[in-house]
Design an enzyme around this catalytic site. Structure first.
Site, PDB file in Angstrom:
ATOM      1  N   GLU A  36      -8.530   0.574  -5.129  1.00  0.00           N
ATOM      2  CA  GLU A  36      -8.820  -1.225  -5.021  1.00  0.00           C
ATOM      3  C   GLU A  36     -10.046  -1.532  -4.472  1.00  0.00           C
ATOM      4  O   GLU A  36     -10.714  -2.620  -4.844  1.00  0.00           O
ATOM      5  CB  GLU A  36      -7.513  -1.847  -4.160  1.00  0.00           C
ATOM      6  N   ASP A  78     -10.258  -4.313   3.004  1.00  0.00           N
ATOM      7  CA  ASP A  78      -9.112  -4.711   2.133  1.00  0.00           C
ATOM      8  C   ASP A  78      -7.695  -4.909   2.943  1.00  0.00           C
ATOM      9  O   ASP A  78      -6.976  -3.626   3.236  1.00  0.00           O
ATOM     10  CB  ASP A  78      -8.914  -3.685   0.912  1.00  0.00           C
ATOM     11  N   LYS A 133       6.431  -1.395  -3.622  1.00  0.00           N
ATOM     12  CA  LYS A 133       4.938  -0.725  -3.692  1.00  0.00           C
ATOM     13  C   LYS A 133       5.194   0.177  -2.180  1.00  0.00           C
ATOM     14  O   LYS A 133       4.423   1.281  -2.215  1.00  0.00           O
ATOM     15  CB  LYS A 133       3.846  -1.796  -3.784  1.00  0.00           C
ATOM     16  N   ASP A 186      -3.964  -5.404 -11.162  1.00  0.00           N
ATOM     17  CA  ASP A 186      -3.621  -5.323  -9.594  1.00  0.00           C
ATOM     18  C   ASP A 186      -2.190  -5.230  -9.359  1.00  0.00           C
ATOM     19  O   ASP A 186      -1.612  -6.143  -9.147  1.00  0.00           O
ATOM     20  CB  ASP A 186      -4.447  -6.173  -8.918  1.00  0.00           C
TER      21      ASP A 186
END
Lengths: 175, 620
Positions: free
Chosen positions: B184, B206, B86, B25
Site C-alpha cells: 500500500e 499509512d 482483513k 485497494d
C-alpha cells in the site's frame, strides 16, 4: 561471471557506490519481473531468477562488510566460521569489557551521554579495524587476505555490539 | 467478452488494443477499484455513483450482501455480518482472539484455519474478502465495458506470507488474475511520485482502519526503491474506535461481555465520534442500552486525543526504527505522504508534522491514493505503457528463517531485503543415522520459534544414514515479486529433494480453492469445464502474443532452424487454441515453452548486456 563483472565494475574494495546503484537500477530495469508481467511464463520465470541474482549481487557489494566477505570468497580465502574458537585473547577480553560497558548504560545517571559515549568508543575501534582490513584487501596477497578475513570477523563482533546498542536505545526511549 | 485477436505467425500484432486492468485497494474498512482511463487514473463508481465500497459482507437467507447493503445489517445481525475481514485473513485463531477479544462472531475450524459460523454455513475469511473483490470486479467490468486482463491488489507492507497468500487466494476465488500484490505505501508513493516528479528520500505514513505501515523510499528517475518498511499489522483507526468504546463502557458503568448488538452499536458510535471530532470540538453520544434505556454522553476532542495519544506515539516509534533500518535520518526526508482515512485525525497530522519537521502531503484523497497508485501500476503491468520508465523495487517486511535445535530461529532472508530474492543455507543432521529432517519455516524478527509466525512445516525424508553432522542439507528460500515464499530442501550427496510452496499450513490449499469455486457455481460441472477451457485459451493467446513480440524484436538471436521450430510450435498452438480440447491446449503451451526456453535465456542475457554497455557509453 562474478558480481563485479556482472555490474561492469573493477574488482576493488573501494568502489564507487553511486555508480553501483546506477548500474543496479539499469539492470533491474531490463530484467525485473514487472517488465515481463505480460510475457510467457518461461520468460517470467527467468526474469525472477535474473532479478533475484542481481538483487543478491547488489546486496553483496553495497554493504562494505558483505563486500569484503564476498571478495575474500572469490579470492578463495578460507573463512573461519562464527562458532570456531577465537585465538585472540586480547580481543576477547576487550569484547567482554565492551559488553560490560553496554550493560551499564541503563544504570548511568545521564543515559543519553552514556549512549553517546558508548557509540563513540565502538565507532573508533571499528574504524581502526576497518582501515587495516581495507589496506589488507588492497594488498591482495594470500597472507594479507588471511589477515583481512580475521579483521572482518572482528568487525562483525563490533557490528553486533552496535545492533545491541541500538536495541538498548530503542528500549530506553520506549519506556 | 471481446475475442482476443491472434495474428498470423510471423506478422506483427501491433497496434495493441488497450488492455483493461485495474488497481484494487482491499481495505479493512473500505475498498476501492481504480483504472487508468485516457491517461488518467480514476476510481470507478458503482451504479449509485459512490466509489467507496464498505468492506462488509452480510450473509442473509436468500442472498449475500456486500457494501452499504450489508452495513445496514451490521447492528441488527452482527453474527452474520462480517466487517473488517482483513483483520482475520491469514491469521490463526489464537492470534485473532488475543487481538480482538470482543468480536461478535462464532469461530469454528482448527487453530490454523479459523472459520466463521453464519447462517449460510462455515465461512472462511478468504471467502469474505473474495465477495468484496467480486463486487469490485463486476463494477469494473460494467464500467469499463469488458473483461479484465488482471488486477494489482494492494496489501499492507507489513503483511506476512500467510496474509499475502490468503489475499491472493481471495482474488483467485473472485476470478481475478493478479498481476501483482503491491504494498500500500508503495502504491501511494506511485500516485504522488509521478505527479510531482520528486527525487530523494520520501516517507509514506499509512494509518488505515486496521493496519499501520511506514515505508521509507528513495526515488530516482522513475525507480522507486523501498529502503525499509515497518509498522504494525494490528494497529489502526479501529483501535481509536476501540479506545473510545472502552472509555464509553467505563463511563456508562457497563460490564462486559455485552450483547453482540450493543458491542456493534458501541463501535459504530465510537467511529462516528472519531470522524466528527476531526472537525468539531466535541460530540454527543447516545447509546440504546439492553434494558431499552438511553444513555447520553458528551465527548470532547481533548478527551479523545488523550485516549489515542499512546497509539499515535506507538506509530512514531515505528517511524524512528524504520528510518534507522533505512540508514537515513528524518532530516534526509524531503516529503511525507499521508495515506489512510485515519490520517484525517488532526492529532495524527500534528504529531507526524512535528516528527518529520515538515507538513505532510495530503493533496490526494488519503482514502483513494492507494487505489490510484495501484491502477497506474496495473496499467503498466498489463502492457499498456511499453515505454514507461517506472519501476518498483520493493522489500520483504519480515525476516524468514528455519527452526534449528533448541527452538531457535536461524534467519535465511532478513527483513528489508529487496525482492525477488533467492537464498540458500546449509544445515546438517543432529543424530547419527538420522534419515529424516523436519523443516519448519518461520517469519518474524525474534530468536525464539514461539515468538515468530509459523508458516509451514514439511519433511525431507530418505536421507542416507550418516554420522551426525555429515549430511549437507541445502535449504533454498525463494521470494517472488509478490513477496510470496517457496521453500525447497535437498540433501546434497544423494540429491534427495523435497519442496513446498509455503501454503498448506495456513490459509487454503489448491483443492479447497477449487471446491469453493465449484460451490459458488450453479451448474458446477459444465461451468468449471468452461472456465478451465477459457483459462487455457486466454493463456494460449497470451503466450502467442508474448512469443510473437519477442520474435519481432529479437529474431536475430536465433538460427533459421531454431526460428522454424518456434514458428511451427506457435502455429500449432494457434490452431489447437481454436478447439475445445483443454488438455491439448495446455500441452501445446508447454511445447511452445520448451521450444522457446533457450531463446528466452538469450534475450534476457542480451538485455543485461545492453543495459551494461549503455552504462559504459554514459561513462565515456
Amino acid at each position: 561471471m562474478n558480481y563485479f563483472q556482472l555490474f561492469g565494475l573493477e574488482e576493488k574494495f573501494n568502489l564507487d557506490t553511486e555508480r553501483l546503484a546506477q548500474v543496479y537500477q539499469k539492470l533491474q530495469r531490463s530484467v525485473h519481473p514487472d517488465r515481463f508481467a505480460h510475457a510467457s511464463s518461461q520468460e517470467q520465470m527467468l526474469a525472477v531468477q535474473k532479478s533475484s541474482m542481481i538483487n543478491d549481487a547488489y546486496q553483496s557489494l553495497k554493504n562494505p562488510l558483505k563486500r569484503a566477505e564476498y571478495m575474500l570468497t572469490i579470492r578463495g580465502t578460507e573463512m573461519p566460521n562464527e562458532q570456531a574458537s577465537f585465538k585472540d585473547n586480547m580481543f576477547l577480553m576487550r569484547q567482554m569489557e565492551l559488553r560490560e560497558m553496554l550493560a551499564e548504560v541503563k544504570f548511568a545517571d545521564d543515559i543519553d551521554a552514556a549512549i553517546f559515549e558508548a557509540t563513540q568508543v565502538l565507532e573508533i575501534e571499528f574504524e581502526g579495524l576497518f582501515k587495516s582490513m581495507q589496506t589488507q584487501l588492497a594488498e591482495n596477497t594470500e597472507e594479507a587476505n588471511q589477515l583481512a578475513s580475521e579483521n572482518l570477523r572482528k568487525l562483525k563482533f563490533y557490528q553486533k555490539l552496535h545492533l545491541e546498542l541500538d536495541r538498548l536505545e530503542d528500549l530506553l526511549f520506549e519506556t | 467478452m471481446a475475442l482476443l485477436q491472434i495474428a498470423e505467425p510471423g506478422q506483427s500484432t501491433v497496434p495493441h488494443e488497450h488492455r483493461l486492468a485495474v488497481g484494487i485497494d482491499l481495505g479493512t474498512t473500505n475498498s476501492l477499484v481504480a483504472s487508468v482511463l485516457s491517461g488518467e487514473a480514476t476510481t470507478l463508481k458503482a451504479a449509485d455513483g459512490s466509489d467507496v465500497l464498505p468492506s462488509i459482507v452480510s450473509y442473509q437467507n436468500d442472498e449475500t450482501l456486500v457494501g452499504d447493503a450489508a452495513k445496514a445489517h451490521a447492528i441488527t445481525d452482527p453474527e452474520n455480518t462480517i466487517v473488517s475481514a482483513k483483520r482475520l485473513i491469514g491469521r490463526s485463531l489464537a492470534d485473532i482472539q488475543a487481538k480482538y477479544p470482543s468480536l461478535p462472531y462464532q469461530f469454528c475450524g482448527d487453530e490454523n484455519h479459523p472459520e466463521l459460523v453464519t447462517r449460510k454455513g462455515k465461512i472462511n475469511p478468504v471467502q469474505v474478502s473474495s465477495e468484496v473483490l467480486s463486487t469490485l470486479r463486476s463494477r469494473a467490468e460494467a464500467s469499463l465495458g469488458g473483461e479484465l486482463v488482471g488486477a494489482v491488489i494492494t496489501v499492507p507492507a507489513y503483511f506476512d506470507d500467510a496474509q499475502r497468500q490468503s489475499t491472493k487466494d481471495a482474488a483467485k476465488l473472485a476470478g481475478l488474475n493478479v498481476l501483482r500484490l503491491l504494498n500500500e505505501p508503495t502504491a501511494a508513493a506511485v500516485a504522488y511520485g509521478l505527479d510531482s516528479g520528486k527525487e530523494g528520500v520520501i516517507a509514506v505514513y499509512d494509518l488505515g482502519g486496521g493496519t499501520f505501515d511506514i515505508s521509507i523510499l528513495r526515488l530516482n528517475k522513475g525507480v522507486f526503491e523501498v529502503l525499509a518498511t515497518g509498522g504494525d499489522s494490528a494497529l489502526g483507526g479501529d483501535d481509536f474506535d476501540l479506545a473510545i468504546a472502552d472509555y464509553l463502557v467505563e463511563q456508562a458503568g457497563l460490564n462486559r461481555p455485552l450483547s453482540p448488538s450493543l458491542e456493534r452499536q458501541l463501535t459504530m458510535q465510537a467511529c462516528q465520534a472519531k470522524e466528527t471530532l476531526s472537525s468539531a470540538e466535541s460530540c454527543e453520544i447516545t447509546l440504546e442500552l439492553e434494558d431499552g434505556k438511553k444513555w447520553q454522553h458528551e465527548l470532547s476532542k481533548e478527551t479523545f486525543e488523550s485516549l489515542i495519544q499512546k497509539l499515535v506515539a506507538q506509530t512514531l516509534r515505528a517511524c524512528r526504527r524504520t528510518l534507522k533500518d533505512a540508514e537515513v535520518t528524518s532530516d534526509d526526508v524531503i516529503e511525507v505522504v499521508m495515506v489512510g482515512g485515519s490520517t484525517r485525525v488532526p492529532l495524527v497530522r500534528k504529531e507526524v508534522e512535528s516528527f518529520f519537521k515538515q507538513p505532510p502531503l495530503t493533496s490526494i484523497d488519503p482514502d483513494k491514493v492507494v487505489a490510484i497508485g495501484a491502477a497506474i501500476q496495473a496499467d503498466i503491468l498489463a502492457g499498456n505503457k511499453p515505454d514507461s520508465e517506472m519501476l518498483l523495487l520493493d522489500v520483504i517486511p519480515l525476516s524468514l528463517g528455519l527452526e534449528t535445535m533448541g527452538g531457535l530461529v536461524e534467519k535465511v532472508i532478513s527483513r528489508n531485503t529487496t525482492i525477488p530474492v533467492a537464498k540458500a543455507q546449509e544445515f546438517t543432521t543432529f543424530k547419527d543415522g538420522q534419515t529424516a529432517m523436519a523443516i519448519h519455516v518461520l517469519q518474524g524478527e525474534r530468536e525464539l520459534v514461539d515468538a515468530c509466525r509459523s508458516l509451514a512445516r514439511f519433511e525431507l525424508r530418505n536421507i542416507p544414514p550418516m554420522a551426525a553432522g555429515a549430511a549437507h542439507i541445502r535449504v533454498t528460500f525463494k521470494v517472488d515479486a509478490d513477496g510470496l515464499l517457496e521453500v525447497s530442501a535437498m540433501e546434497k550427496s544423494t540429491g534427495v529433494e523435497a519442496s513446498i510452496e509455503v501454503k498448506p499450513s495456513f490459509g487454503l490449499d489448491e483443492g479447497q480453492i477449487a471446491n469453493m469455486i465449484k460451490d459458488s457455481m450453479a451448474n458446477a460441472k459444465e461451468d468449471i469445464q468452461a472456465r478451465m477451457l477459457k483459462e487455457q485459451q486466454v493463456e494460449a493467446a497470451r503466450v502467442i502474443e508474448a512469443v510473437q513480440s519477442a520474435l519481432d524484436s529479437d529474431k536475430a538471436l536465433l538460427s533459421n532452424e531454431e526460428l522454424a521450430v518456434i514458428e511451427s510450435a506457435l502455429s500449432t498452438l494457434a490452431e489447437v487454441a481454436k478447439t475445445n480440447a483443454t488438455d491439448d491446449i495446455e500441452k501445446q503451451i508447454e511445447v511452445v515453452n520448451q521450444a522457446t526456453a533457450t531463446f528466452a535465456e538469450r534475450r534476457m542475457d542480451s538485455s543485461i548486456r545492453t543495459a551494461l554497455s549503455g552504462q559504459s557509453v554514459d561513462k565515456v
